[in-house]
Write a protein that holds these residues in place. Structure first.
Motif, PDB file in Angstrom:
ATOM      1  N   ILE A   1      33.389  42.422  38.556  1.00 37.72           N
ATOM      2  CA  ILE A   1      34.991  42.743  38.789  1.00 37.72           C
ATOM      3  C   ILE A   1      35.357  43.460  39.555  1.00 37.72           C
ATOM      4  CG2 ILE A   1      37.546  42.509  38.600  1.00 37.72           C
ATOM      5  CD1 ILE A   1      36.002  40.221  37.106  1.00 37.72           C
ATOM      6  N   PRO A   2      34.864  42.857  41.283  1.00 37.04           N
ATOM      7  CA  PRO A   2      35.167  44.012  42.857  1.00 37.04           C
ATOM      8  C   PRO A   2      36.047  44.317  42.679  1.00 37.04           C
ATOM      9  CG  PRO A   2      34.224  41.406  42.979  1.00 37.04           C
ATOM     10  CD  PRO A   2      35.234  40.937  41.910  1.00 37.04           C
ATOM     11  N   GLY A   3      36.159  45.541  43.410  1.00 37.78           N
ATOM     12  CA  GLY A   3      37.271  46.904  43.284  1.00 37.78           C
ATOM     13  C   GLY A   3      36.602  47.218  44.465  1.00 37.78           C
ATOM     14  N   PRO A   4      37.531  48.014  44.901  1.00 42.05           N
ATOM     15  CA  PRO A   4      37.317  49.273  45.233  1.00 42.05           C
ATOM     16  C   PRO A   4      36.282  50.252  45.558  1.00 42.05           C
ATOM     17  CG  PRO A   4      39.709  49.429  44.734  1.00 42.05           C
ATOM     18  CD  PRO A   4      38.645  48.808  43.778  1.00 42.05           C
TER      19      PRO A   4
ATOM     20  N   PHE B   1      44.423  41.863  40.813  1.00 43.96           N
ATOM     21  CA  PHE B   1      45.174  40.710  39.646  1.00 43.96           C
ATOM     22  C   PHE B   1      44.095  40.500  38.158  1.00 43.96           C
ATOM     23  CE2 PHE B   1      48.247  39.345  42.841  1.00 43.96           C
ATOM     24  CZ  PHE B   1      49.323  40.221  42.582  1.00 43.96           C
ATOM     25  N   ARG B   2      43.030  40.478  38.884  1.00 44.66           N
ATOM     26  CA  ARG B   2      41.777  40.076  38.495  1.00 44.66           C
ATOM     27  C   ARG B   2      41.491  40.815  37.398  1.00 44.66           C
ATOM     28  NH1 ARG B   2      35.684  37.669  39.106  1.00 44.66           N
ATOM     29  NH2 ARG B   2      35.347  36.754  37.797  1.00 44.66           N
ATOM     30  N   ALA B   3      41.749  42.468  38.164  1.00 39.73           N
ATOM     31  CA  ALA B   3      41.431  42.815  36.715  1.00 39.73           C
ATOM     32  C   ALA B   3      42.011  43.130  35.914  1.00 39.73           C
ATOM     33  CB  ALA B   3      40.456  44.715  38.287  1.00 39.73           C
ATOM     34  N   ILE B   4      43.683  43.293  36.566  1.00 46.85           N
ATOM     35  CA  ILE B   4      44.364  43.781  35.858  1.00 46.85           C
ATOM     36  C   ILE B   4      44.265  42.589  34.101  1.00 46.85           C
ATOM     37  CG2 ILE B   4      46.871  43.596  34.593  1.00 46.85           C
ATOM     38  CD1 ILE B   4      47.309  44.813  37.852  1.00 46.85           C
ATOM     39  N   ARG B   5      44.261  41.406  34.716  1.00 48.83           N
ATOM     40  CA  ARG B   5      43.880  40.338  33.010  1.00 48.83           C
ATOM     41  C   ARG B   5      42.848  40.799  32.813  1.00 48.83           C
ATOM     42  NH1 ARG B   5      41.244  36.489  33.012  1.00 48.83           N
ATOM     43  NH2 ARG B   5      40.181  35.943  35.163  1.00 48.83           N
TER      44      ARG B   5
ATOM     45  N   LEU C   1      33.474  62.690  57.653  1.00 48.87           N
ATOM     46  CA  LEU C   1      33.877  62.997  56.623  1.00 48.87           C
ATOM     47  C   LEU C   1      35.354  62.782  55.716  1.00 48.87           C
ATOM     48  CD1 LEU C   1      31.934  66.260  58.417  1.00 48.87           C
ATOM     49  CD2 LEU C   1      31.963  66.624  55.682  1.00 48.87           C
ATOM     50  N   ALA C   2      34.612  61.843  55.233  1.00 53.29           N
ATOM     51  CA  ALA C   2      36.268  61.167  54.828  1.00 53.29           C
ATOM     52  C   ALA C   2      36.791  61.826  52.914  1.00 53.29           C
ATOM     53  CB  ALA C   2      36.316  59.469  54.065  1.00 53.29           C
ATOM     54  N   ARG C   3      38.162  62.126  52.887  1.00 47.23           N
ATOM     55  CA  ARG C   3      38.534  63.125  51.757  1.00 47.23           C
ATOM     56  C   ARG C   3      39.487  62.463  51.466  1.00 47.23           C
ATOM     57  NH1 ARG C   3      41.540  67.156  51.271  1.00 47.23           N
ATOM     58  NH2 ARG C   3      43.506  67.438  53.014  1.00 47.23           N
ATOM     59  N   GLU C   4      39.715  62.345  50.082  1.00 45.12           N
ATOM     60  CA  GLU C   4      41.345  62.001  49.087  1.00 45.12           C
ATOM     61  C   GLU C   4      40.791  60.016  50.026  1.00 45.12           C
ATOM     62  OE1 GLU C   4      42.716  64.116  46.771  1.00 45.12           O
ATOM     63  OE2 GLU C   4      40.987  64.632  46.935  1.00 45.12           O
ATOM     64  N   LEU C   5      40.074  59.405  49.605  1.00 44.30           N
ATOM     65  CA  LEU C   5      40.759  58.245  50.077  1.00 44.30           C
ATOM     66  C   LEU C   5      41.920  57.302  49.402  1.00 44.30           C
ATOM     67  CD1 LEU C   5      36.943  57.153  51.478  1.00 44.30           C
ATOM     68  CD2 LEU C   5      39.071  57.441  52.670  1.00 44.30           C
ATOM     69  N   THR C   6      42.255  57.078  50.257  1.00 41.82           N
ATOM     70  CA  THR C   6      43.269  56.309  50.079  1.00 41.82           C
ATOM     71  C   THR C   6      44.804  56.801  48.657  1.00 41.82           C
ATOM     72  OG1 THR C   6      43.032  55.879  47.320  1.00 41.82           O
ATOM     73  CG2 THR C   6      42.267  54.111  49.002  1.00 41.82           C
ATOM     74  N   LYS C   7      44.304  57.832  48.979  1.00 39.61           N
ATOM     75  CA  LYS C   7      46.119  59.032  48.627  1.00 39.61           C
ATOM     76  C   LYS C   7      46.744  59.745  49.275  1.00 39.61           C
ATOM     77  CE  LYS C   7      42.123  60.449  45.013  1.00 39.61           C
ATOM     78  NZ  LYS C   7      41.492  61.515  43.878  1.00 39.61           N
ATOM     79  N   ARG C   8      47.505  60.195  48.747  1.00 43.41           N
ATOM     80  CA  ARG C   8      48.847  60.994  50.152  1.00 43.41           C
ATOM     81  C   ARG C   8      48.591  61.910  50.861  1.00 43.41           C
ATOM     82  NH1 ARG C   8      53.707  64.640  48.017  1.00 43.41           N
ATOM     83  NH2 ARG C   8      54.948  64.941  49.164  1.00 43.41           N
ATOM     84  N   TYR C   9      47.167  62.958  51.005  1.00 44.31           N
ATOM     85  CA  TYR C   9      46.871  63.581  52.083  1.00 44.31           C
ATOM     86  C   TYR C   9      45.553  62.874  51.992  1.00 44.31           C
ATOM     87  CZ  TYR C   9      50.040  66.620  49.682  1.00 44.31           C
ATOM     88  OH  TYR C   9      51.209  67.328  49.400  1.00 44.31           O
ATOM     89  N   GLU C  10      45.242  62.416  52.645  1.00 42.01           N
ATOM     90  CA  GLU C  10      43.688  60.927  53.288  1.00 42.01           C
ATOM     91  C   GLU C  10      43.480  61.990  54.268  1.00 42.01           C
ATOM     92  OE1 GLU C  10      42.719  57.126  52.413  1.00 42.01           O
ATOM     93  OE2 GLU C  10      43.325  57.518  55.255  1.00 42.01           O
ATOM     94  N   GLU C  11      42.424  62.188  54.733  1.00 45.37           N
ATOM     95  CA  GLU C  11      41.590  62.484  56.202  1.00 45.37           C
ATOM     96  C   GLU C  11      40.494  62.166  56.182  1.00 45.37           C
ATOM     97  OE1 GLU C  11      41.780  67.396  57.592  1.00 45.37           O
ATOM     98  OE2 GLU C  11      40.804  66.852  55.996  1.00 45.37           O
TER      99      GLU C  11
ATOM    100  N   ASN D   1      44.855  55.020  44.746  1.00 46.97           N
ATOM    101  CA  ASN D   1      45.554  54.284  45.811  1.00 46.97           C
ATOM    102  C   ASN D   1      46.096  53.794  43.829  1.00 46.97           C
ATOM    103  OD1 ASN D   1      48.381  52.430  45.767  1.00 46.97           O
ATOM    104  ND2 ASN D   1      47.840  53.876  48.095  1.00 46.97           N
ATOM    105  N   LEU D   2      46.852  53.359  42.511  1.00 47.62           N
ATOM    106  CA  LEU D   2      47.054  52.503  42.171  1.00 47.62           C
ATOM    107  C   LEU D   2      47.354  50.704  42.494  1.00 47.62           C
ATOM    108  CD1 LEU D   2      48.782  54.264  39.284  1.00 47.62           C
ATOM    109  CD2 LEU D   2      45.964  53.992  39.502  1.00 47.62           C
ATOM    110  N   GLU D   3      47.793  50.994  43.438  1.00 49.38           N
ATOM    111  CA  GLU D   3      47.791  50.094  44.475  1.00 49.38           C
ATOM    112  C   GLU D   3      46.925  48.780  44.992  1.00 49.38           C
ATOM    113  OE1 GLU D   3      50.560  49.938  47.905  1.00 49.38           O
ATOM    114  OE2 GLU D   3      52.311  50.468  46.367  1.00 49.38           O
ATOM    115  N   ASP D   4      45.426  49.209  44.717  1.00 52.26           N
ATOM    116  CA  ASP D   4      44.671  48.948  45.166  1.00 52.26           C
ATOM    117  C   ASP D   4      43.594  47.860  43.847  1.00 52.26           C
ATOM    118  OD1 ASP D   4      45.140  49.540  47.418  1.00 52.26           O
ATOM    119  OD2 ASP D   4      43.862  51.527  47.214  1.00 52.26           O
ATOM    120  N   ILE D   5      44.431  48.192  42.384  1.00 50.22           N
ATOM    121  CA  ILE D   5      44.130  47.559  42.201  1.00 50.22           C
ATOM    122  C   ILE D   5      43.714  45.804  42.373  1.00 50.22           C
ATOM    123  CG2 ILE D   5      45.752  47.469  40.046  1.00 50.22           C
ATOM    124  CD1 ILE D   5      43.639  48.008  37.874  1.00 50.22           C
TER     125      ILE D   5
END
Length: 288
Positions: A110-113, A20-24, A184-194, A14-18
């Motif tokens: 620069i911490p992130g997901p 502000f610091r990483a973008i800068r 078992l976690a797949r497609e985390l943060t994405k549309r078909y997260e399970e 999910n791109l929303e998880d970036i």
């Protein structure tokens, strides 16, 4: 002064998880070193970042490390990114970071997901102590050998696995126990997260009828601690050592009860039979 190497966490889906610091940082560095410039190019384009890129991956990391190190020594600032998550976690990055540390070049995280941490905290398994194992060996015999070394590990275990190897890997997880809890976690943060939860046996049954799709993070419960077995004589020795360290009889009994699964009251009664240790600060009267 040399430049700075920034280790930038990028979204795992999910791109929303970036941040502000990483973008800068990505906007202001001189260069972005990316595992896959095409993949990172889409991320940079989405956030209208025009910083030039250079590839840094498993196949060119030896030659590229020397090149990037030289540029850093010439005051260039570089952001290191992987395709998803934190660089260096089951991805290239370690060699460049070590080279910078050895050359006294600043390394700034620069911490992130992180897929491992995201799966762990949602697993429902203990999060206070865990072990990250990354990808298991590709061949089944090597996988089983590695898992056998983890049979007695009491901390929660975290693995990454590709979809085409998942069914075979689940069979090998039987080494840890058919009833061991697994998530078992797949497609985390994405549309078909399970996020699927159950036992190893149930997971084998589930994925025999469900085609594994997407990258998997596998979280496995640690082994149940084996209670320490001590004879009465050994218990007395342990109690004496704790009492000499200034631990009270009550606390010493509670501590040993947790380690041995014996009733605290039973251990406390044994502790009462042990004389109070003589403090070296107290004067000892001389015998007549």
């Amino acid at each position: 002064m040399p430049g700075t190497l920034y280790l930038v966490g990028t979204p795992i889906g999910n791109l929303e998880d970036i941040t502000f610091r990483a973008i800068r940082i990505l906007q202001t560095v001189d260069l972005v070193a990316a595992e896959d410039t095409r993949h990172t190019g889409k991320l940079l384009h989405h956030f209208q970042i025009t910083t030039p890129q250079v590839s840094y991956h498993d196949h060119n990391r030896h030659s590229r490390t020397a090149e990037l190190l030289e540029r850093l020594q010439q005051e260039t600032s570089i952001a290191l990114v992987t395709d998803a998550g934190m660089p260096g976690i089951s991805d290239p990055g370690y060699e460049l970071v070590k080279a910078c540390v050895d050359a006294d070049i600043a390394v700034v995280p620069i911490p992130g997901p992180s897929a491992a941490i995201a799966a762990l905290i949602a697993s429902g398994l203990p999060c206070d102590r865990f072990v990250f194992e990354g990808f298991l060996p590709a061949k089944s015999q090597a996988r089983r050998t590695r898992l056998e070394t983890l049979q007695a590990e009491t901390r929660t275990l975290i693995f990454y696995e590709a979809p085409h190897r998942l069914r075979q890997s689940l069979q090998d997880f039987l080494v840890l126990g058919a009833d061991r809890h697994i998530v078992l976690a797949r497609e985390l943060t994405k549309r078909y997260e399970e996020i699927w939860r159950g036992t190893v046996t149930a997971a084998i049954e589930h994925y025999s009828t469900h085609e594994p799709q997407g990258e998997f993070t596998v979280v496995v419960a640690g082994a149940e601690p084996t209670p320490l077995v001590l004879s009465e004589a050994m218990l007395k020795i342990e109690l004496q050592q704790l009492l000499q360290q200034g631990v009270s009889r009550s606390d010493a009994s509670r501590q040993l009860a947790q380690q041995t699964a014996l009733p605290r009251r039973q251990i406390y009664q044994l502790a009462l039979s042990i004389p109070e240790p003589i403090s070296i600060s107290e004067p000892v009267s001389e015998l007549d």
